[in-house]
Enzyme design. Sequence first.
Site, short mmCIF file in Angstrom:
data_model
loop_
_atom_site.label_atom_id
_atom_site.label_comp_id
_atom_site.label_asym_id
_atom_site.label_seq_id
_atom_site.Cartn_x
_atom_site.Cartn_y
_atom_site.Cartn_z
N GLY A 1 51.67 1.33 -15.17
CA GLY A 1 51.71 2.61 -15.87
C GLY A 1 51.73 2.48 -17.38
O GLY A 1 51.79 3.49 -18.09
N LYS B 1 47.27 -0.27 -19.30
CA LYS B 1 46.41 -1.45 -19.42
C LYS B 1 44.98 -1.15 -18.99
O LYS B 1 44.02 -1.47 -19.71
CB LYS B 1 46.96 -2.61 -18.58
CG LYS B 1 48.35 -3.06 -18.99
CD LYS B 1 48.85 -4.19 -18.11
CE LYS B 1 48.94 -3.83 -16.65
NZ LYS B 1 49.90 -2.72 -16.37
N SER C 1 50.71 -9.22 -14.58
CA SER C 1 51.01 -10.64 -14.86
C SER C 1 52.43 -10.80 -15.41
O SER C 1 52.60 -11.13 -16.58
CB SER C 1 49.97 -11.25 -15.80
OG SER C 1 49.61 -10.40 -16.87
#
Length: 201
Positions: free
Chosen positions: A42, A45, A113
């Site tokens: 959220g 990205k 990530s």
Amino acid sequence: MNEAVSLSRHSIRPYPLLLSSEERAALKSQTPRCLWLTGLSGAGKSTLANALELQLNRQGLHTFVLDGDNLRAGLCRDLGMGAQCRRENIRRTAEVARLMVDAGLIVIVAAISPFRADREAARRLFADAEFIEVFVSTPFAVCAQRDPKGLYRAAREGRIKDFTGIDSPYEAPLQAECEIDTHALEMAEACLRLTALLLKK
């Protein structure tokens, strides 16, 4: 079985290609890069990656977006959401990004990530200055309020486990090349900053 696997790995020798990555990039008149966007679910990205790619494309640059959800729908669909599977997900993503950079492309990775070690392992696959880490630092409260896929709510209700920011950690970058808060910065300005960073690099 282990001996067979060992012998198989021992027999693998990367084949030297006649065409260099520099020659591929020269044909496209650009400097290939991997722009790695990391941040909470959220944070913005994917939205940022798509807006940036559109802007770069309009400038005549050759690009590709590797989006975390898209990869999980195909290349990484066999992986779960536990820590080990997340590491493998990022390893595969990084390897694909490296191949695309070798092909002369500007690759924009949009993936949570969450672990620093995995992002550093990804960085080590690239030559100096090829890898640019961008921390999409939108605050947790904003990300949880946006909750575009209903994941924060599901995690809080216990319907999903190992959700980053709830019951699985997110390790923010310590030395990212750039930081973007999509709550505080308009998307157009964020794209301008990243474009300038790419050109500067």
